[in-house]
Design an enzyme around this catalytic site. Structure first.
Site, PDB file in Angstrom:
ATOM      1  N   GLY A  11     -12.519 -33.773  14.456  1.00 49.05           N
ATOM      2  CA  GLY A  11     -12.034 -33.782  15.835  1.00 49.05           C
ATOM      3  C   GLY A  11     -12.571 -32.617  16.639  1.00 49.05           C
ATOM      4  N   ASP A  12     -12.352 -32.677  17.958  1.00 53.85           N
ATOM      5  CA  ASP A  12     -12.717 -31.600  18.889  1.00 53.85           C
ATOM      6  C   ASP A  12     -14.209 -31.296  18.913  1.00 53.85           C
ATOM      7  OD1 ASP A  12     -10.002 -31.382  19.380  1.00 53.85           O
ATOM      8  OD2 ASP A  12      -9.725 -29.871  17.820  1.00 53.85           O
ATOM      9  N   GLU A  13     -15.015 -32.318  18.696  1.00 59.77           N
ATOM     10  CA  GLU A  13     -16.469 -32.139  18.672  1.00 59.77           C
ATOM     11  C   GLU A  13     -17.042 -31.974  20.070  1.00 59.77           C
ATOM     12  OE1 GLU A  13     -14.820 -34.673  17.324  1.00 59.77           O
ATOM     13  OE2 GLU A  13     -15.235 -34.772  15.180  1.00 59.77           O
ATOM     14  N   LYS A  15     -16.165 -34.624  22.415  1.00 59.96           N
ATOM     15  CA  LYS A  15     -16.306 -36.035  22.806  1.00 59.96           C
ATOM     16  C   LYS A  15     -16.029 -36.240  24.287  1.00 59.96           C
ATOM     17  CE  LYS A  15     -13.052 -36.955  19.849  1.00 59.96           C
ATOM     18  NZ  LYS A  15     -12.911 -35.675  19.148  1.00 59.96           N
ATOM     19  N   GLY A  39      -7.014 -34.282  22.583  1.00 60.88           N
ATOM     20  CA  GLY A  39      -7.133 -33.385  23.738  1.00 60.88           C
ATOM     21  C   GLY A  39      -8.607 -33.339  24.076  1.00 60.88           C
ATOM     22  N   HIS A  40      -9.002 -34.011  25.133  1.00 57.98           N
ATOM     23  CA  HIS A  40     -10.421 -34.120  25.496  1.00 57.98           C
ATOM     24  C   HIS A  40     -10.669 -33.317  26.771  1.00 57.98           C
ATOM     25  CE1 HIS A  40     -10.705 -38.156  23.111  1.00 57.98           C
ATOM     26  NE2 HIS A  40     -10.418 -37.121  22.355  1.00 57.98           N
ATOM     27  N   THR A 130       0.163 -32.771  15.257  1.00 60.79           N
ATOM     28  CA  THR A 130       0.348 -32.280  16.623  1.00 60.79           C
ATOM     29  C   THR A 130       1.795 -32.503  17.094  1.00 60.79           C
ATOM     30  OG1 THR A 130      -0.310 -34.406  17.526  1.00 60.79           O
ATOM     31  CG2 THR A 130      -2.064 -32.760  17.238  1.00 60.79           C
ATOM     32  N   ARG A 144       6.065 -53.253  11.283  1.00 60.14           N
ATOM     33  CA  ARG A 144       6.477 -54.394  12.119  1.00 60.14           C
ATOM     34  C   ARG A 144       7.832 -54.188  12.807  1.00 60.14           C
ATOM     35  NH1 ARG A 144       5.169 -58.392   7.261  1.00 60.14           N
ATOM     36  NH2 ARG A 144       6.278 -56.694   6.277  1.00 60.14           N
ATOM     37  N   GLN A 223      -9.905 -38.061  17.848  1.00 62.23           N
ATOM     38  CA  GLN A 223      -9.966 -37.414  16.534  1.00 62.23           C
ATOM     39  C   GLN A 223     -11.411 -37.472  16.011  1.00 62.23           C
ATOM     40  OE1 GLN A 223      -7.023 -39.866  16.948  1.00 62.23           O
ATOM     41  NE2 GLN A 223      -6.418 -38.037  18.014  1.00 62.23           N
ATOM     42  N   LYS A 330     -22.152 -27.554  21.401  1.00 61.14           N
ATOM     43  CA  LYS A 330     -21.839 -26.144  21.190  1.00 61.14           C
ATOM     44  C   LYS A 330     -22.952 -25.367  20.490  1.00 61.14           C
ATOM     45  CE  LYS A 330     -17.391 -25.254  21.512  1.00 61.14           C
ATOM     46  NZ  LYS A 330     -15.925 -25.198  21.471  1.00 61.14           N
ATOM     47  N   ASP A 332     -24.930 -23.479  21.888  1.00 58.57           N
ATOM     48  CA  ASP A 332     -24.921 -22.131  22.493  1.00 58.57           C
ATOM     49  C   ASP A 332     -24.019 -21.145  21.744  1.00 58.57           C
ATOM     50  OD1 ASP A 332     -23.031 -24.105  23.686  1.00 58.57           O
ATOM     51  OD2 ASP A 332     -22.168 -22.313  24.598  1.00 58.57           O
TER      52      ASP A 332
HETATM   53  P1  GDP Z   1     -12.845 -33.330  22.087  1.00 55.65           P
HETATM   54  O1  GDP Z   1     -11.456 -33.446  21.576  1.00 55.65           O
HETATM   55  O2  GDP Z   1     -13.854 -33.833  21.094  1.00 55.65           O
HETATM   56  O3  GDP Z   1     -13.051 -33.920  23.447  1.00 55.65           O
HETATM   57  O4  GDP Z   1     -13.136 -31.763  22.217  1.00 55.65           O
HETATM   58  P2  GDP Z   1     -12.123 -30.651  22.823  1.00 55.65           P
HETATM   59  O5  GDP Z   1     -12.088 -30.789  24.275  1.00 55.65           O
HETATM   60  O6  GDP Z   1     -10.853 -30.651  22.075  1.00 55.65           O
HETATM   61  O7  GDP Z   1     -12.866 -29.337  22.350  1.00 55.65           O
HETATM   62  C1  GDP Z   1     -14.187 -29.071  22.702  1.00 55.65           C
HETATM   63  C2  GDP Z   1     -14.216 -27.721  23.426  1.00 55.65           C
HETATM   64  O8  GDP Z   1     -15.551 -27.257  23.502  1.00 55.65           O
HETATM   65  C3  GDP Z   1     -13.745 -27.794  24.855  1.00 55.65           C
HETATM   66  O9  GDP Z   1     -13.163 -26.576  25.208  1.00 55.65           O
HETATM   67  C4  GDP Z   1     -15.020 -28.020  25.637  1.00 55.65           C
HETATM   68  O10 GDP Z   1     -14.940 -27.547  26.980  1.00 55.65           O
HETATM   69  C5  GDP Z   1     -15.972 -27.177  24.867  1.00 55.65           C
HETATM   70  N1  GDP Z   1     -17.381 -27.639  24.834  1.00 55.65           N
HETATM   71  C6  GDP Z   1     -17.873 -28.895  24.799  1.00 55.65           C
HETATM   72  N2  GDP Z   1     -19.218 -28.864  24.682  1.00 55.65           N
HETATM   73  C7  GDP Z   1     -19.580 -27.566  24.632  1.00 55.65           C
HETATM   74  C8  GDP Z   1     -20.820 -26.887  24.485  1.00 55.65           C
HETATM   75  O11 GDP Z   1     -21.879 -27.483  24.330  1.00 55.65           O
HETATM   76  N3  GDP Z   1     -20.785 -25.519  24.467  1.00 55.65           N
HETATM   77  C9  GDP Z   1     -19.626 -24.810  24.596  1.00 55.65           C
HETATM   78  N4  GDP Z   1     -19.689 -23.494  24.560  1.00 55.65           N
HETATM   79  N5  GDP Z   1     -18.435 -25.419  24.741  1.00 55.65           N
HETATM   80  C10 GDP Z   1     -18.412 -26.779  24.738  1.00 55.65           C
HETATM   81  P1  IMO Z   2      -9.268 -34.959  19.472  1.00 59.54           P
HETATM   82  O1  IMO Z   2      -9.351 -36.374  19.988  1.00 59.54           O
HETATM   83  C1  IMO Z   2      -8.400 -32.266  16.165  1.00 59.54           C
HETATM   84  C2  IMO Z   2      -5.167 -33.401  13.462  1.00 59.54           C
HETATM   85  C3  IMO Z   2      -3.925 -32.567  13.488  1.00 59.54           C
HETATM   86  C4  IMO Z   2      -3.450 -32.740  12.059  1.00 59.54           C
HETATM   87  C5  IMO Z   2      -3.800 -34.187  11.765  1.00 59.54           C
HETATM   88  C6  IMO Z   2      -2.663 -35.174  11.984  1.00 59.54           C
HETATM   89  O2  IMO Z   2      -8.948 -33.960  20.499  1.00 59.54           O
HETATM   90  O3  IMO Z   2     -10.496 -34.637  18.678  1.00 59.54           O
HETATM   91  P2  IMO Z   2      -1.373 -36.147  14.095  1.00 59.54           P
HETATM   92  O4  IMO Z   2      -0.855 -35.486  15.318  1.00 59.54           O
HETATM   93  O5  IMO Z   2      -2.400 -37.188  14.350  1.00 59.54           O
HETATM   94  O6  IMO Z   2      -0.281 -36.623  13.203  1.00 59.54           O
HETATM   95  O7  IMO Z   2      -2.097 -34.968  13.269  1.00 59.54           O
HETATM   96  O8  IMO Z   2      -4.874 -34.510  12.624  1.00 59.54           O
HETATM   97  N1  IMO Z   2      -5.558 -33.948  14.784  1.00 59.54           N
HETATM   98  C7  IMO Z   2      -6.609 -33.493  15.488  1.00 59.54           C
HETATM   99  N2  IMO Z   2      -7.441 -32.464  15.250  1.00 59.54           N
HETATM  100  N3  IMO Z   2      -8.569 -33.040  17.260  1.00 59.54           N
HETATM  101  C8  IMO Z   2      -7.766 -34.096  17.500  1.00 59.54           C
HETATM  102  O9  IMO Z   2      -7.987 -34.964  18.491  1.00 59.54           O
HETATM  103  C9  IMO Z   2      -6.694 -34.337  16.613  1.00 59.54           C
HETATM  104  N4  IMO Z   2      -5.691 -35.243  16.567  1.00 59.54           N
HETATM  105  C10 IMO Z   2      -5.020 -34.992  15.443  1.00 59.54           C
HETATM  106  O10 IMO Z   2      -4.202 -31.223  13.792  1.00 59.54           O
HETATM  107  O11 IMO Z   2      -4.190 -31.931  11.197  1.00 59.54           O
HETATM  108 MG    MG Z   3      -9.800 -32.253  21.209  1.00 57.70          MG
END
Ligand code: GDP
Ligand code: IMO
Ligand code: MG
Length: 424
Positions: A11-13, A15, A39-40, A130, A144, A223, A330, A332
């Site tokens: 997650g948190d790549e 996206k 959280g995007h 979360t 169900r 995720q 990321k 950078d």
């Molecule tokens: P998501 O859940 O996959 O949409 O990712 P998140 O928003 O949770 O986390 C990604 C974080 O990295 C956010 O704070 C973005 O603003 C930041 N981000 C995304 N792409 C880049 C990048 O190429 N460089 C840097 N420094 N930050 C980035």
């Molecule tokens: P995005 O879309 C990172 C993790 C939680 C926990 C596990 C289970 O922003 O990439 P849950 O609330 O689903 O029961 O939690 O999955 N998790 C994430 N980690 N990014 C997310 O979403 C996540 N959504 C859930 O931290 O370890």
């Molecule tokens: Mg996220």
């Protein structure tokens, strides 16, 4: 046809940013799984204001798109209502450009309470959820019992709600959970009135009619693949299928309709919550990644665990998803590192494997690393692939060769325009 953007790690790549970047080329952006655990992060508007979306698809800021919350999503009306108010500040009226599948399951206040109670009862073994009620809501779906968005429009909704709430209360009593959730319930009932005014549709017909009319559809994952309920690091996973297969049952589209699968990975790796993470760096290097990458959860604010890129996990994710293009984000963040490492194998009991093992959490995994010189320059300013430092090119070439999928874009900053297309 449907293209997909999804996360290949935990997650948190990035996206959200990537979906926002590509959204201009699509007519429909659809979420197919997950809920407000996502959280995007996007930067939008003339003054690049930061927005974190939890329920609404990340295409919502593009005027030409419509957005769909598919049947595979679990929906918390309270989060949706709050998010609608946030996006309205940017002139986005979700009554016009958001559609919600009547088959999407609702997250009730008691689901959130059950999530909390279950986590508390696990003690040290907790998942690190979360606490948004995701697990309990999906349990009610597969068990169900759940209530769906379409049920809101039925006369007997309140009766069904009370019946399910009573079931939940028994479970909460078993957990000895006695927090007062009346404020959550009040918010919930207010929010469902708002939800009823939105476009509640038959999502599977909606999307298939768009596809038949030649509209371009982008499915947005939440995720990441290593959090998939079947293929992730179970039990430290989320409760939905985060991989590309989830698009079919989360939207109601047939597999042959899926065209490109765009996999997003950070140039390193993070994880938030519990569970195995072979390349985690619990040292100064990990600290530096967290600080430089500002690695704190977009939903919960928790510090993210940080480590090197893991090609064993990435190759697994590419296989499961049928990834056709890679986006590395990321890059950078690695600017200041003298030396970089990429994990190419796991050493378990003296033997090296390239496969993700069953129950990684129950074994000691020593990552096998390949080292690379860092690029030691400010890559965030670069605009064009020709300007990329040679060291970054070799880092990327190595990934291309190992994964047999090419990196098509490198993201070099959080901003909308900080992305570099790599000529093929
Ligand atoms: P998501 O859940 O996959 O949409 O990712 P998140 O928003 O949770 O986390 C990604 C974080 O990295 C956010 O704070 C973005 O603003 C930041 N981000 C995304 N792409 C880049 C990048 O190429 N460089 C840097 N420094 N930050 C980035
Ligand atoms: P995005 O879309 C990172 C993790 C939680 C926990 C596990 C289970 O922003 O990439 P849950 O609330 O689903 O029961 O939690 O999955 N998790 C994430 N980690 N990014 C997310 O979403 C996540 N959504 C859930 O931290 O370890
Ligand atoms: Mg996220």
């Amino acid at each position: 046809m449907v293209d997909v953007i999804l996360g290949l790690q935990w997650g948190d790549e990035g996206k959200g940013k990537i979906v926002d970047y590509f959204a201009a080329d699509y007519d429909v952006i659809a979420r197919f799984q997950g809920g407000p655990n996502a959280g995007h992060t996007l930067y939008v508007g003339p003054d690049n204001r930061k927005i974190v979306l939890h329920q609404i698809p990340s295409g919502v800021f593009h005027q030409g798109t419509v957005n769909l919350i598919g049947n595979g999503v679990v929906l918390d009306p309270v989060t949706l209502k709050k998010e609608a108010a946030t996006v309205a500040q940017f002139g986005v009226d979700i009554k016009k450009n958001l559609f919600i599948s009547e088959r999407a399951h609702l997250i009730l206040p008691t689901h959130r309470a059950l999530d909390k109670a279950a986590e508390l009862s696990k003690g040290e073994e907790k998942i690190g959820s979360t606490l948004k009620g995701i697990g309990p809501a999906y349990m009610d779906k597969t068990g169900r019992n759940g209530l769906r968005v379409g049920d809101l429009l039925q006369k007997n909704f309140t009766t069904s709600y009370i019946r399910l709430r009573l079931k939940h209360q028994k479970l909460l009593d078993n957990f000895n959970f006695n927090e007062d959730i009346s404020a959550w319930e009040e918010e919930f009932f207010e929010a469902i009135e708002f939800l009823k005014e939105l476009n509640i549709v038959n999502g599977e017909y909606f999307i298939n009619q768009k596809i038949a009319a030649g509209k371009r559809v982008l499915a947005e994952g939440a995720q990441g693949s290593m959090l998939d309920i079947d293929f992730g690091t179970f039990p430290f996973v989320t409760s939905s299928n985060t991989i590309s297969a989830g698009v079919c049952n989360g939207l109601g589209v047939a597999p042959q309709k899926i065209r490109e699968v765009i996999g997003v990975s950070k140039a390193y790796c993070t994880r938030v919550g519990g569970g195995p993470f072979p390349t985690e760096l619990e040292n100064e290097t990990g600290e530096l990644l967290r600080k430089t990458g500002n690695e704190f959860g977009a939903t919960t604010g928790r510090p993210r665990r940080c480590g090197w890129m893991d090609l064993v996990a990435l190759e697994f994710a590419c296989m499961l998803n049928g990834v056709t293009q890679l986006v590395i984000t990321k890059a950078d963040v690695l600017d200041a590192f003298e030396e970089l490492n990429i994990c190419t194998g796991y050493r378990v009991n003296g033997k090296v494997t390239n496969e993700v093992p069953f129950q990684m959490n129950q074994m000691k995994i020593d990552p096998v690393y390949e080292s690379f010189p860092g690029w030691n320059m400010e890559s965030a300013k670069l605009k064009d692939a020709r300007q990329l430092p040679a060291e970054m090119k070799s880092y990327i070439d190595f990934i291309n060769r190992k994964l047999k999928v090419n990196v098509r874009y490198i993201s070099n900053g959080p901003g909308r325009d900080q992305i570099i297309k790599i000529p093929q």
